[in-house]
Scaffold this motif. Sequence first.
Motif, PDB file in Angstrom:
ATOM      1  N   SER A 100       0.845  -1.207   0.000  1.00 46.83           N
ATOM      2  CA  SER A 100       0.000   0.000   0.000  1.00 46.83           C
ATOM      3  C   SER A 100       0.875   1.251   0.000  1.00 46.83           C
ATOM      4  O   SER A 100       0.556   2.241  -0.666  1.00 46.83           O
ATOM      5  CB  SER A 100      -0.922   0.017   1.226  1.00 46.83           C
ATOM      6  OG  SER A 100      -1.802  -1.076   1.196  1.00 46.83           O
ATOM      7  N   GLY A 101       1.989   1.179   0.716  1.00 48.93           N
ATOM      8  CA  GLY A 101       2.944   2.285   0.720  1.00 48.93           C
ATOM      9  C   GLY A 101       3.549   2.525  -0.657  1.00 48.93           C
ATOM     10  O   GLY A 101       3.810   3.670  -1.034  1.00 48.93           O
ATOM     11  N   GLU A 102       3.754   1.453  -1.418  1.00 45.44           N
ATOM     12  CA  GLU A 102       4.283   1.623  -2.773  1.00 45.44           C
ATOM     13  C   GLU A 102       3.266   2.321  -3.674  1.00 45.44           C
ATOM     14  O   GLU A 102       3.639   3.147  -4.506  1.00 45.44           O
ATOM     15  CB  GLU A 102       4.710   0.269  -3.346  1.00 45.44           C
ATOM     16  CG  GLU A 102       5.943  -0.276  -2.640  1.00 45.44           C
ATOM     17  CD  GLU A 102       6.560  -1.467  -3.334  1.00 45.44           C
ATOM     18  OE1 GLU A 102       6.491  -1.543  -4.575  1.00 45.44           O
ATOM     19  OE2 GLU A 102       7.126  -2.310  -2.623  1.00 45.44           O
ATOM     20  N   VAL A 103       1.976   2.006  -3.492  1.00 43.44           N
ATOM     21  CA  VAL A 103       0.924   2.707  -4.240  1.00 43.44           C
ATOM     22  C   VAL A 103       0.927   4.181  -3.841  1.00 43.44           C
ATOM     23  O   VAL A 103       0.884   5.073  -4.701  1.00 43.44           O
ATOM     24  CB  VAL A 103      -0.465   2.068  -3.994  1.00 43.44           C
ATOM     25  CG1 VAL A 103      -1.566   2.910  -4.627  1.00 43.44           C
ATOM     26  CG2 VAL A 103      -0.510   0.646  -4.512  1.00 43.44           C
ATOM     27  N   ALA A 104       0.996   4.443  -2.543  1.00 41.85           N
ATOM     28  CA  ALA A 104       1.020   5.826  -2.052  1.00 41.85           C
ATOM     29  C   ALA A 104       2.223   6.587  -2.599  1.00 41.85           C
ATOM     30  O   ALA A 104       2.114   7.776  -2.944  1.00 41.85           O
ATOM     31  CB  ALA A 104       1.032   5.840  -0.521  1.00 41.85           C
ATOM     32  N   LYS A 132      -1.187  -0.729 -11.541  1.00 37.54           N
ATOM     33  CA  LYS A 132      -1.814  -2.047 -11.687  1.00 37.54           C
ATOM     34  C   LYS A 132      -0.988  -3.116 -10.983  1.00 37.54           C
ATOM     35  O   LYS A 132      -1.518  -3.969 -10.265  1.00 37.54           O
ATOM     36  CB  LYS A 132      -1.959  -2.369 -13.169  1.00 37.54           C
ATOM     37  CG  LYS A 132      -2.671  -3.645 -13.491  1.00 37.54           C
ATOM     38  CD  LYS A 132      -2.720  -3.791 -15.024  1.00 37.54           C
ATOM     39  CE  LYS A 132      -3.587  -4.892 -15.499  1.00 37.54           C
ATOM     40  NZ  LYS A 132      -3.612  -4.960 -16.974  1.00 37.54           N
ATOM     41  N   LYS A 133       0.325  -3.075 -11.170  1.00 38.43           N
ATOM     42  CA  LYS A 133       1.221  -4.055 -10.563  1.00 38.43           C
ATOM     43  C   LYS A 133       1.168  -3.964  -9.037  1.00 38.43           C
ATOM     44  O   LYS A 133       1.024  -4.981  -8.348  1.00 38.43           O
ATOM     45  CB  LYS A 133       2.645  -3.840 -11.065  1.00 38.43           C
ATOM     46  CG  LYS A 133       3.652  -4.847 -10.533  1.00 38.43           C
ATOM     47  CD  LYS A 133       5.034  -4.576 -11.075  1.00 38.43           C
ATOM     48  CE  LYS A 133       5.671  -3.536 -10.178  1.00 38.43           C
ATOM     49  NZ  LYS A 133       7.061  -3.265 -10.418  1.00 38.43           N
ATOM     50  N   GLU A 134       1.261  -2.749  -8.506  1.00 39.63           N
ATOM     51  CA  GLU A 134       1.278  -2.577  -7.050  1.00 39.63           C
ATOM     52  C   GLU A 134      -0.082  -2.897  -6.428  1.00 39.63           C
ATOM     53  O   GLU A 134      -0.151  -3.502  -5.355  1.00 39.63           O
ATOM     54  CB  GLU A 134       1.734  -1.163  -6.673  1.00 39.63           C
ATOM     55  CG  GLU A 134       3.139  -0.809  -7.125  1.00 39.63           C
ATOM     56  CD  GLU A 134       4.223  -1.778  -6.662  1.00 39.63           C
ATOM     57  OE1 GLU A 134       4.022  -2.514  -5.671  1.00 39.63           O
ATOM     58  OE2 GLU A 134       5.293  -1.803  -7.296  1.00 39.63           O
ATOM     59  N   LEU A 135      -1.175  -2.516  -7.105  1.00 42.01           N
ATOM     60  CA  LEU A 135      -2.500  -2.866  -6.589  1.00 42.01           C
ATOM     61  C   LEU A 135      -2.710  -4.380  -6.625  1.00 42.01           C
ATOM     62  O   LEU A 135      -3.382  -4.943  -5.751  1.00 42.01           O
ATOM     63  CB  LEU A 135      -3.598  -2.153  -7.369  1.00 42.01           C
ATOM     64  CG  LEU A 135      -3.729  -0.653  -7.094  1.00 42.01           C
ATOM     65  CD1 LEU A 135      -4.775  -0.036  -8.018  1.00 42.01           C
ATOM     66  CD2 LEU A 135      -4.067  -0.383  -5.635  1.00 42.01           C
ATOM     67  N   GLY A 136      -2.122  -5.043  -7.610  1.00 35.37           N
ATOM     68  CA  GLY A 136      -2.167  -6.504  -7.643  1.00 35.37           C
ATOM     69  C   GLY A 136      -1.481  -7.112  -6.437  1.00 35.37           C
ATOM     70  O   GLY A 136      -1.968  -8.082  -5.845  1.00 35.37           O
ATOM     71  N   ASP A 137      -0.352  -6.517  -6.041  1.00 38.89           N
ATOM     72  CA  ASP A 137       0.344  -6.994  -4.845  1.00 38.89           C
ATOM     73  C   ASP A 137      -0.496  -6.749  -3.587  1.00 38.89           C
ATOM     74  O   ASP A 137      -0.561  -7.596  -2.695  1.00 38.89           O
ATOM     75  CB  ASP A 137       1.708  -6.319  -4.715  1.00 38.89           C
ATOM     76  CG  ASP A 137       2.693  -6.744  -5.799  1.00 38.89           C
ATOM     77  OD1 ASP A 137       2.474  -7.806  -6.431  1.00 38.89           O
ATOM     78  OD2 ASP A 137       3.672  -6.008  -6.021  1.00 38.89           O
TER      79      ASP A 137
END
Length: 162
Positions: free
Chosen positions: A87-91, A110-115
């Motif tokens: 979630s921090g990577e998305v932020a 898309k990649k980070e939300l998949g994670d």
Amino acid sequence: MENRGYEALLQTYNAYWETGVIDVDLANRLVNKIPVLIKENKQLKEEIERGNKVQLSLNDYQTISGRTANRHDYELANYGLGLTGESGEVADLIKKSMFHGHKVDKSEIKKELGDVLWYLANIATLAGLTLEEIATANVDKLMKRYPNGFDKEASVNRVDMK
């Protein structure tokens, strides 16, 4: 392409979950059934093996993504920390677009939300919940909280908090 067998296993686990304690051994036995459930869903398996893109239900995703989970005694902590990290990577992608002049890269989001989804699915599995149960409960909650859509007044004076 629902996996009814998976949902039946989750219902069994729910009896334990209602005690407020996550039974990791039972959750591991539940998740170890995932390869069997994937084999049972021959159509989905064949499409994936052919390299075709498939439309997955949330519960199908939960079943399939669980096969890559590393089973151990501290799964809940692992997945909870993983969820916050992803979630921090998305932020961070959002921060960079707002304050550093970067363009929002849809493929990176898309990649980070998949994670994020992967960790969420595995926490849900440990809790004996399906992603579709969670999504439905959340929509129900929001419909009660904001029956006419979001508005600031309803947010400040929340009916569900009284």
